[in-house]
Design a protein around this motif. Structure first.
Motif, PDB file in Angstrom:
ATOM      1  N   VAL A   9       8.699   5.653  13.645  1.00 28.49           N
ATOM      2  CA  VAL A   9       7.437   5.684  12.899  1.00 28.49           C
ATOM      3  C   VAL A   9       6.309   5.289  13.853  1.00 28.49           C
ATOM      4  CG1 VAL A   9       6.172   4.709  10.944  1.00 28.49           C
ATOM      5  CG2 VAL A   9       8.660   5.035  10.807  1.00 28.49           C
ATOM      6  N   ARG A  11       2.506   4.060  14.022  1.00 35.49           N
ATOM      7  CA  ARG A  11       1.442   3.572  13.143  1.00 35.49           C
ATOM      8  C   ARG A  11       0.044   3.757  13.742  1.00 35.49           C
ATOM      9  NH1 ARG A  11       4.743   1.202   9.464  1.00 35.49           N
ATOM     10  NH2 ARG A  11       6.517   0.235  10.480  1.00 35.49           N
ATOM     11  N   ARG A  13      -3.333   4.930  14.604  1.00 35.61           N
ATOM     12  CA  ARG A  13      -4.095   5.879  13.788  1.00 35.61           C
ATOM     13  C   ARG A  13      -4.811   6.910  14.655  1.00 35.61           C
ATOM     14  NH1 ARG A  13      -7.515   2.611  12.323  1.00 35.61           N
ATOM     15  NH2 ARG A  13      -6.476   0.687  12.677  1.00 35.61           N
TER      16      ARG A  13
END
Ligand SMILES: Nc1nc2c(c(=O)[nH]1)N[C@H]1C(S)=C(S)[C@@H](COP(=O)(O)O)O[C@H]1N2
Ligand SMILES: [Mo]
Length: 378
Positions: A9, A11, A13
């Motif tokens: 994953v 994160r 942005r």
């Protein structure tokens, strides 16, 4: 229970399409400049026979500008490429890896683009320092890879056109919903990338753009360093020429009225002085004052027709740059000399003693040193 694969994953942005698009635009510009100036360099060095006589010898600084831009845009592309790869690398781990045939082809084209771009800038950079830790021949591979990149890039832009359009017209929902926090972070990232591009450019561009030569900390060549204040690529010793004994030197000119000149006879012909740069394909460039005999006078003595081309041969026996050709635009240009002197003094052996070619708007590799023979071609 069965263990299911879970992709990593991310994160961050700023791994988003908008950041990728902004950086991609600058990277695309750098690649476009690099590609066009690279084509210019290729055509000038390896002109197709129909073009050889059309190549202009003016402006005198033309090749210095295009090759300076080629190397500078290639160097600027390195931080841009790294930043671009950083924003998009999470997509490498997209799951499932292949959703459809179209998706598979798209990923394949991006793979080709990334591999070719990394290979191109890395080998190009090593070429500027003349380090060749590979067995292939640099120029044809660099040239072919450039076409591969442009092809893959056009395909990539076509595939991404809807996303690019949506982001610039603000019609993508993701764009409108951007939290303010992201905009601030994105500006910082872009400022950092801009600073990196500025830093690598300012510390290298002085190798050809001499007003900035004092900032030239990272470029392999400094325009002031070398015998007679001019850099040298291949020394007389490396070329196996050494110091040519003046009394044994002969310039052989073949043509309708062939003749041979001694060095004293060459010095007795009308001498002209020109200010012209050596513009090396590897990126350094330096202007100097050259004195010698006009090539067009030498060709006239040989009874050459007005549109004649000339083949220049060095006393150097081996090596890629021992022979060059010039189309008639260069050959008849009054700035094109068989130079005997550099910055007011006789050429040193490393600069081509006793005689070398210097011509306007021409790559350094074609400014043949230790000239022993001129051959009129029709
Ligand atoms: N005979 C011969 N001429 C040559 C070369 C060479 O290797 N052999 N090198 C060329 C290259 S690559 C450049 S950039 C120019 C300028 O290099 P210089 O500063 O060594 O003269 O010379 C050119 N003339
Ligand atoms: Mo060169």
């Amino acid at each position: 229970m069965e263990q299911r694969f879970s992709p990593p994953v991310f994160r961050g942005r700023l791994h988003d399409a908008r950041t990728a698009t902004v950086i991609g635009r600058w990277l695309g510009l750098a690649f476009a400049v690099c590609f066009v100036t690279g084509l210019v360099s290729h055509v000038v060095q390896h002109p197709p026979s129909w073009a050889a006589d059309e190549l202009p010898s003016r402006p005198a600084w033309g090749y210095r500008l295009t090759q300076g831009l080629h190397v500078a845009s290639g160097i600027a592309a390195i931080p841009l490429l790294l930043a671009k790869l950083w924003t998009v690398y999470p997509r490498l781990f997209a799951w499932p890896p292949v959703r459809s045939l179209r998706h598979a082809l798209e990923r394949l084209s991006v793979g080709v683009l990334v591999a070719a771009a990394v290979f191109e800038v890395a080998t190009g950079l090593l070429n500027t320092v003349q380090w060749y830790p590979w067995s292939f021949s640099f120029v044809p591979v660099h040239y072919a890879t450039a076409w591969l990149i442009i092809g893959a890039l056009v395909l990539h832009l076509a595939v991404k056109a809807p996303e690019i359009r949506a982001h610039w017209t603000g019609r993508s929902p993701g764009t409108l919903a951007l939290p303010e926090q992201d905009a601030v972070d994105r500006r910082s990232l872009l400022a950092g990338v801009g600073a990196a591009v500025g830093a690598v450019t300012l510390t290298t561009v002085g190798q050809s753009f001499t007003p900035l030569k004092d900032l030239d900390l990272l470029a392999p060549r400094h325009p002031d360093h070398g015998p007679q204040g001019l850099p040298v690529n291949r020394t007389a010793a490396a070329a196996g020429v050494g110091r040519v004994p003046a009394e044994r030197y002969r310039l052989v000119v073949s043509g309708p009225r062939p003749y041979v000149l001694t060095l004293d006879e060459l010095r007795a012909l009308p001498q002209h002085e020109v200010e012209l740069p050596i513009a090396c394909v590897e990126g350094w460039s330096r202007s100097a004052r050259w004195t010698g005999v006009r090539i067009r006078d030498l060709l006239e003595l040989a009874g050459a027709p007005p549109h004649a081309r000339v083949r220049v041969e060095s006393l150097q026996l081996r090596g890629g740059y021992r022979v060059s050709e010039m189309g008639h635009e260069y050959a008849r240009d009054p700035l094109t000399l068989l130079a005997l002197r550099l910055n007011g003094r006789e050429l040193t052996p490393d600069h081509g003693y006793p005689a070398r070619v210097i011509a306007p708007d021409r790559p350094g590799v074609l400014q043949t040193k230790w000239v022993g023979r001129l051959e009129v071609l029709s």
